[in-house]
Design a protein around this motif. Structure first.
Motif, PDB file in Angstrom:
ATOM      1  N   PHE A   1       1.333   9.168  -6.093  1.00  0.00           N
ATOM      2  CA  PHE A   1       1.618  10.546  -5.692  1.00  0.00           C
ATOM      3  C   PHE A   1       2.722  11.141  -6.551  1.00  0.00           C
ATOM      4  CE2 PHE A   1      -0.073  11.323  -1.161  1.00  0.00           C
ATOM      5  CZ  PHE A   1      -1.314  10.818  -1.533  1.00  0.00           C
TER       6      PHE A   1
ATOM      7  N   LEU B   1      -4.965   4.333  -6.230  1.00  0.00           N
ATOM      8  CA  LEU B   1      -4.773   4.837  -4.868  1.00  0.00           C
ATOM      9  C   LEU B   1      -5.619   4.049  -3.880  1.00  0.00           C
ATOM     10  CD1 LEU B   1      -3.289   7.123  -3.292  1.00  0.00           C
ATOM     11  CD2 LEU B   1      -5.425   8.411  -3.435  1.00  0.00           C
TER      12      LEU B   1
ATOM     13  N   TYR C   1      -8.872   4.910   2.043  1.00  0.00           N
ATOM     14  CA  TYR C   1      -8.540   5.114   3.454  1.00  0.00           C
ATOM     15  C   TYR C   1      -9.795   5.266   4.313  1.00  0.00           C
ATOM     16  CZ  TYR C   1      -3.829   5.962   1.766  1.00  0.00           C
ATOM     17  OH  TYR C   1      -2.596   5.825   1.172  1.00  0.00           O
TER      18      TYR C   1
ATOM     19  N   SER D   1      -3.075  15.058  -0.056  1.00  0.00           N
ATOM     20  CA  SER D   1      -1.819  14.341  -0.270  1.00  0.00           C
ATOM     21  C   SER D   1      -0.882  14.488   0.925  1.00  0.00           C
ATOM     22  CB  SER D   1      -1.129  14.837  -1.546  1.00  0.00           C
ATOM     23  OG  SER D   1      -0.773  16.199  -1.445  1.00  0.00           O
TER      24      SER D   1
ATOM     25  N   GLN E   1       0.826  -1.205   0.000  1.00  0.00           N
ATOM     26  CA  GLN E   1       0.000   0.000   0.000  1.00  0.00           C
ATOM     27  C   GLN E   1       0.862   1.257   0.000  1.00  0.00           C
ATOM     28  OE1 GLN E   1      -3.663   0.250   2.376  1.00  0.00           O
ATOM     29  NE2 GLN E   1      -2.802   2.062   3.373  1.00  0.00           N
ATOM     30  N   GLN E   2       1.960   1.251   0.768  1.00  0.00           N
ATOM     31  CA  GLN E   2       2.847   2.401   0.791  1.00  0.00           C
ATOM     32  C   GLN E   2       3.507   2.636  -0.559  1.00  0.00           C
ATOM     33  OE1 GLN E   2       5.192   1.132   4.225  1.00  0.00           O
ATOM     34  NE2 GLN E   2       4.410   2.854   5.424  1.00  0.00           N
TER      35      GLN E   2
ATOM     36  N   ILE F   1      -2.185  12.234   3.767  1.00  0.00           N
ATOM     37  CA  ILE F   1      -1.951  10.813   3.532  1.00  0.00           C
ATOM     38  C   ILE F   1      -0.478  10.476   3.735  1.00  0.00           C
ATOM     39  CG2 ILE F   1      -2.040   8.978   1.798  1.00  0.00           C
ATOM     40  CD1 ILE F   1      -4.501  10.370   0.616  1.00  0.00           C
TER      41      ILE F   1
ATOM     42  N   GLU G   1       0.654   7.602   6.238  1.00  0.00           N
ATOM     43  CA  GLU G   1       1.283   6.393   5.715  1.00  0.00           C
ATOM     44  C   GLU G   1       2.743   6.245   6.147  1.00  0.00           C
ATOM     45  OE1 GLU G   1       0.584   3.737   4.174  1.00  0.00           O
ATOM     46  OE2 GLU G   1      -1.455   3.999   3.440  1.00  0.00           O
TER      47      GLU G   1
ATOM     48  N   LYS H   1      -9.152  10.189  -0.079  1.00  0.00           N
ATOM     49  CA  LYS H   1      -9.054   9.721  -1.458  1.00  0.00           C
ATOM     50  C   LYS H   1      -9.984  10.503  -2.376  1.00  0.00           C
ATOM     51  CE  LYS H   1      -9.401   5.706  -4.502  1.00  0.00           C
ATOM     52  NZ  LYS H   1      -9.571   4.246  -4.628  1.00  0.00           N
TER      53      LYS H   1
ATOM     54  N   THR I   1      -4.767   7.633 -10.599  1.00  0.00           N
ATOM     55  CA  THR I   1      -4.861   7.694  -9.142  1.00  0.00           C
ATOM     56  C   THR I   1      -6.209   7.167  -8.654  1.00  0.00           C
ATOM     57  OG1 THR I   1      -5.672   9.985  -9.197  1.00  0.00           O
ATOM     58  CG2 THR I   1      -3.299   9.662  -9.031  1.00  0.00           C
TER      59      THR I   1
ATOM     60  N   THR J   1       0.983   4.109  -2.906  1.00  0.00           N
ATOM     61  CA  THR J   1       0.775   5.518  -2.566  1.00  0.00           C
ATOM     62  C   THR J   1       1.903   6.376  -3.112  1.00  0.00           C
ATOM     63  OG1 THR J   1      -0.386   4.861  -0.549  1.00  0.00           O
ATOM     64  CG2 THR J   1       0.407   7.124  -0.664  1.00  0.00           C
TER      65      THR J   1
END
Length: 465
Positions: free
Chosen positions: A15, A191, A194, A126, A7-8, A129, A133, A75, A187, A11
């Motif tokens: 981004f 993405l 959350y 952004s 997930q990281q 997040i 994260e 999101k 995205t 992201t």
């Protein structure tokens, strides 16, 4: 980075793409919009406010987005914001069809206001997040993504100038705005959501006002404003300042690339320094000195008996990118850390407040910058106008220096690392060696308003500093 989850990584990837494409659309108009506006009969003051109203709108709406981020959803705010930015960028490309000066300026204002509302939502979501994260690497992650933004700043003016020469005013906006729409679609699909992670977090009991009342955050906010003033100042006046050098639109685009490229190059370094090596406030002081040097040279300031030359402007723009990058990365890291250290909960609501504060104060400075620059350029000329920016950053360096000298060092007020209770009780010295911190060990209870609180229970937390 090898410990990052799937997930990281997702992201980071989306981004990076979104930041790059957004920067391309934000920066592409600077080399040729002033010329187009003047051909329609607009003055530097008028088109300076066109640049400025974008940031004024961001300043107004960012705190609202920050307060309601948990309800809107990060999101949704991110995707809606980036899609709005893309569509309004395309619309801006058709303004050359408007010949009436009043209508041209009015439509420029209207489109930029809507574009700013989208950009503000994208940025606030952004930043929040990122903090959620990557809680242990906020500065480094923020800086790494800002490198992608810096690369977009390179491509934007360069590609925009080339497309302007190739197909006129509309082509750059339609092409690059379409690229951002593709990024928005990407995205949306990739993405992570959350909603479940943030659903259980209550609305923040803090507010933007209570955040700014913290002295360390207040002077950080001023530094953000001063830094963004310097960016907006050049955005509105660099092209007319360089006009006597008779550069082509493509060459002008390359000049606008320099500070963005330098910013992107050094941003990861500032993030790493703030996270692992030095107090972020030292980085801010260094950045303010470098920005002052840049504006003394680019004028050149009236007290320097030297002419304006292309090599001198190149050196000044490189220095500017180095300095404002140090200020922006360090202030974001410092503000997030200081908010938690003064009792704000370490959750999405605080992330939203800090992100909204950072975005809002940056936008305020970016509004003041081009607006004041256009007026000062008309009244006293570019060399004397640069003194205004030099004075602002002199105050930044002085205020941070005085604050650091006068504030009493407290446990956890500098760089701190959380450690396990057993290690803190058995061998605090070893804990310091393992984490790279040598000041000592301390504990903080959640009930202590000055603690660094990351949980909601009443147990103690253990740190070395």
């Amino acid at each position: 980075m090898g410990k990052y989850t799937r997930q990281q990584w997702l992201t980071l990837i989306v981004f990076a793409i979104a930041d790059f494409c957004s920067a391309v659309c934000v920066s592409l108009q600077a080399p040729f919009y002033p010329m187009m506006a003047e051909s329609k009969g607009a003055t530097p003051t008028q088109y300076g406010f066109v640049f400025g109203v974008f940031e004024l709108t961001v300043f107004i709406v960012s705190p609202i987005y920050g307060n309601y981020l948990n309800k809107i959803g990060p999101k949704f705010m991110f995707n809606a914001g980036i899609f709005t930015t893309a569509t309004t960028c395309i619309m801006f490309g058709f303004l050359d069809r408007v010949n009436d000066t009043t209508a041209f300026i009015g439509l420029s204002f209207a489109i930029r206001i809507v574009e700013a509302m989208g950009n503000s939502g994208f940025l606030t979501a952004s930043f929040s997040i990122i903090a959620k994260e990557f809680p242990e690497n906020v500065g480094a992650t923020f800086a790494s993504l800002e490198t992608c933004f810096g690369l977009g700043m390179i491509v934007g003016p360069t590609l925009g100038g080339a497309l302007f020469e190739l197909g006129g005013y509309t082509l750059p906006f339609v092409t690059l705005g379409g690229l951002l729409i593709c990024a928005a679609s990407l995205t949306y699909c990739i993405l992570p959501s959350y909603s479940n992670e943030f659903k259980g977090e209550s609305h923040s009991s803090g507010s933007m006002l209570s955040l700014i009342k913290i002295p360390a955050i207040a002077i950080a906010a001023y530094a953000i404003i001063a830094s963004s003033i310097s960016i907006g100042f050049l955005q509105a006046t660099l092209e007319p300042h360089l006009r006597p050098l008779e550069l082509s639109p493509f060459q002008l685009g390359l000049m606008f690339v320099l500070n963005g490229a330098t910013y992107g190059l050094f941003a990861p370094l500032w993030g790493w320094l703030c996270d692992k090596v030095v107090n972020p406030r030292f980085v801010v002081i260094f950045g303010s000195v470098v920005v002052m040097s840049a504006f003394i040279l680019i004028g050149p300031s009236p007290f320097l008996p030297i002419p304006t030359t292309l090599p001198l402007c190149i050196v000044a723009l490189v220095l500017h990118g180095t300095g404002f990058g140090a200020e922006l990365v360090a202030t974001f890291t410092s503000a997030h850390r200081d908010a938690v250290a003064h009792g704000f909960p370490d959750d999405i609501n605080t992330y939203g407040l800090v992100s909204g504060m950072w975005t809002s104060t940056f936008a305020l400075g970016a509004f003041i910058g081009p607006s004041a620059a256009g007026a000062l350029f008309d009244l006293i000329g570019f060399p004397w106008a640069t003194v205004f920016v030099v004075a602002l950053h002199l105050i930044v360096g002085a205020s941070f220096s005085v604050f650091m000298c006068c504030s009493r060092k407290k446990p956890g007020s500098g760089l701190y690392t959380k450690i396990h209770e057993s290690l803190a009780n058995s061998d605090p010295e070893k804990a310091g060696l393992l984490t790279g911190k040598t000041g000592g060990a301390f504990t903080r209870s959640i009930s202590d308003s000055s603690c660094v609180s990351t949980t909601s229970d009443s147990s103690q937390e253990y740190y070395v500093y």
